[in-house]
Design an enzyme around this catalytic site. Structure first.
Site: not given
Ligand code: NAD
Length: 369
Positions: A142, A193, A225, A249, A253
């Site tokens: 980001y 990852k 994942d 992030d 959620d």
């Protein structure tokens, strides 16, 4: 720590409504548990733009740097949709996080017993769930440069973002993760990852090294994942999940939905410990909910639970944090619900009625101790 200076930033939309209820809870702790809060209240976001012409005034930032902790409501709303990007309400919050270097974002996903049936998963999978997602908040994709949308010499357009992490940024986040696990259930899942990303390889190497300093904590590496899949398959296997900005992030959620409503989810963003003091911002996960603002329907519990985190992490008052969380459970057990968590057939209460019920629960728990 019983003497504490707190900056309250109610913000926009339902923010002022939920912070009003929080103030009553803070007053209760002053009257009944010997706290001496010096409370400063100021505007942030759209309210600050309307008052100061900027979403975060310099004096507000200066105060934020002085206090022991900041508790925020929420910012944003359609009123400021056409304001220039750098003056939008959300820009005020981002600047605050950046200026205080709040790199560690803690988002607990705790399934309060009375709400287990409101989860999107089967009750037995989430009942008793208590996970902490620790997300790196000030670096990663980001913020990485270069970024942008460009047209190449041959006319093809492309967009790029850059995932970049310094060793020190990963190290400090993981130290926070191991320390938090030491106060909880002793397990850290470091999530990246490493199979396809260089930053993932780097992250895993550093997690392994940092983990050696915490032999009592169990460390497991997991691909992001797989972590998403495990969160909805068997979430109780986790204690602390430590991960980067982007994965954090998304995973936080995902974990949030295991626990029921947005109106129940607290968060904390912490900085480094400097001269015995740690910058800290506590805020509900939800936004300013313009669709219900001003109607007295907002659930104040996410904000109240954020203050419980403040008691725990900034004020070293675990006993009071436990008390406040128990009061929330008692209110829910008594079927007192705002509209977002009301079971069918139960009349929802207003924001202030929920606040009052909480004070009654605090009184009764305090007397029975
Ligand atoms: P939102 O979280 O404000 O609302 C989503 C839905 O959840 C709405 O239907 C709302 O009524 C409901 N809801 C949220 N909090 C609730 C509560 N405490 N009690 C009862 N119901 C609640 O998200 P959104 O609608 O996407 O965003 C609205 C505004 O909030 C936007 O301007 C957005 O930028 C801003 N926002 C701010 C923050 C923040 O301040 N940290 C976070 C997210 C969104």
């Amino acid at each position: 720590m019983k003497d504490a200076s707190i900056l309250l930033l109610p913000g926009d939309g339902i923010g002022p409504e939920v912070v009003t209820e929080l103030r009553k809870v803070m007053d209760w702790f002053s009257s009944n548990r010997g706290f001496n809060f010096t409370i400063h209240e100021d505007d942030l976001g759209g309210a600050a733009y309307d008052r100061y012409g900027t979403p975060l005034a310099e004096e507000t930032l200066a105060r934020a740097k002085q206090v022991d902790a900041i508790v925020m409501g929420s910012v944003g709303g359609p009123k400021w949709d056409n304001v220039e990007r750098h003056l939008r309400p959300e820009a005020g919050l981002l600047t605050l996080r950046k200026e205080l270097d709040l790199f560690a974002n803690l988002r607990p996903a705790t399934c309060r017993p009375a709400l287990a049936s409101a989860s999107s998963l089967r009750e037995e999978l989430v009942s008793g769930l208590d996970i902490l997602i620790l997300r790196e908040l000030t670096a990663g994709v980001y913020f990485g440069e270069p970024r942008g949308i460009e047209t190449l010499a041959d006319g093809r357009r492309r967009a790029l973002d850059t995932q970049v992490y310094f060793e020190s940024e990963i190290e400090r986040l993981l130290h926070a993760g191991f320390e938090l696990a030491g106060k909880r259930n002793g397990k850290v899942h470091s999530v990246e990852k490493a199979n396809v990303m260089e930053t993932g390889v780097f992250w895993r190497e550093i997690a392994t090294r940092v983990g050696k300093a915490y032999p009592e904590i169990q460390l497991e590496h997991m691909y992001a994942d797989n972590c998403a899949m495990q969160l909805v398959r068997a979430p109780k296997q986790f204690d602390v999940i430590a991960t980067d900005n982007l994965f954090g992030d998304i995973l936080s959620d995902c974990a949030a939905m295991l626990t029921g409503s947005l109106g129940m989810l607290p968060s904390a963003s912490l900085g480094a410990l400097i001269d015995g003091k740690r910058a800290a911002l506590y805020e509900p996960v939800h936004g300013s909910a313009p669709d219900i603002a001003g109607e007295g329907k907002a659930n104040p519990l996410a904000t109240v639970l954020s203050f419980a985190m403040c008691l725990r992490y900034s004020l070293d008052s675990n006993e009071e944090a436990d008390l406040l969380e128990k009061a929330v459970d008692q209110v829910l057990d008594n079927n007192i619900r705002t509209i977002d968590i009301a079971a069918s057939g139960v009349d929802p209460v207003s924001t202030s009625e929920m606040g009052q019920a909480l004070l009654t629960a605090l009184d009764s728990l305090n007397h029975s101790q």
